[in-house]
Write a protein that holds these residues in place. Sequence first.
Motif: not given
Length: 332
Positions: A175-176, A213-215
């Motif tokens: 997921a984005q 999920y930062r990237d």
Amino acid sequence: MTKLMTPYINRRHLLVAMGAGAFAAGLETFNPVTAFAKAPKLGVFVPGWYRFNIGDIEATIISDGLLDLGSATDQFPAAPADEITQIMKNEFLPVQPMMLEQNCLVINTGDRLVLFDSGMGADQLFGTQAGRILKNLAAAGINPADIDDIVLTHAHCDHCWGMVADDNSLNFPNAQVHISQADFDFWTDEAKLQADGFVPKFVAGARKNLLPYRDRMHFVKDGKEVLAGVTALHTPGHTVGHTSYVISSGNSTFLNVGDVVHHYALLFQNPQWEFAFDSDPKVAAQTRLKLFDMASTDQMPMIGYHFPFPGLGHIRREGTAFDYVAIPMQHS
């Protein structure tokens, strides 16, 4: 001679008398010691998901379970306690515990599978009845690995703590993530781990769930399309960057309000009441009034994250306040 009178017995009396006699006789001849078809109690409830359409979009509400927020009077500390008590009584609800649902939305546009908010995760800060999103996704036939996007209204515990498992693996590995930058910056700020009140725990949980999920994180902009059919609407007050989302397809539009409003019985009648977990209670109340006015004027149905499952309903004006009208569930 005196003529004896025979008492009149009508048909109804006769049937009742005969039935009572038969029942009494039956008690003497039949003693039901064993039930021939005795069934065990199942102890299983309906899976927490509900599917409906927004135009050509297939939408599914996924329950993450219930939050126990303690006393309603504690959660609205500036509101008159007797008025809260009377409203809850009128709704046949207890003042304590005040239980709130968590209605996470999944939409399938045909091109992308999108989850709005991820629930509480395994943490039991607000009781043991939350943290059910993965189980209910499975019941609804949705694989977490198929989620393309997670769109967050804000970074409070009950909205983003379901993103990372206890072993630090990603619950939604493909997921984005979409969130306002203001909320991301505020709730991942390491300096706030030394703050007072509930903030440090919320920050620690947000850091655990958001930083991995930062990237793959994208920051939403007010009034801009996040994904096809999904437009961000800046609704601050509950948090600095709280965002609601307008979801449209064809002639159908729904407003996903997030935490602009928490309780269906209390805040429509009293939109000016301040909620204990609001970062800026006065701004939150102003935002609530503006959003209620917009949704009622445009007759835009809403998705209430904390409303009785599945949280779909309309807002209408009721004098100087507002009213919530639930949309009945459809079973076909």
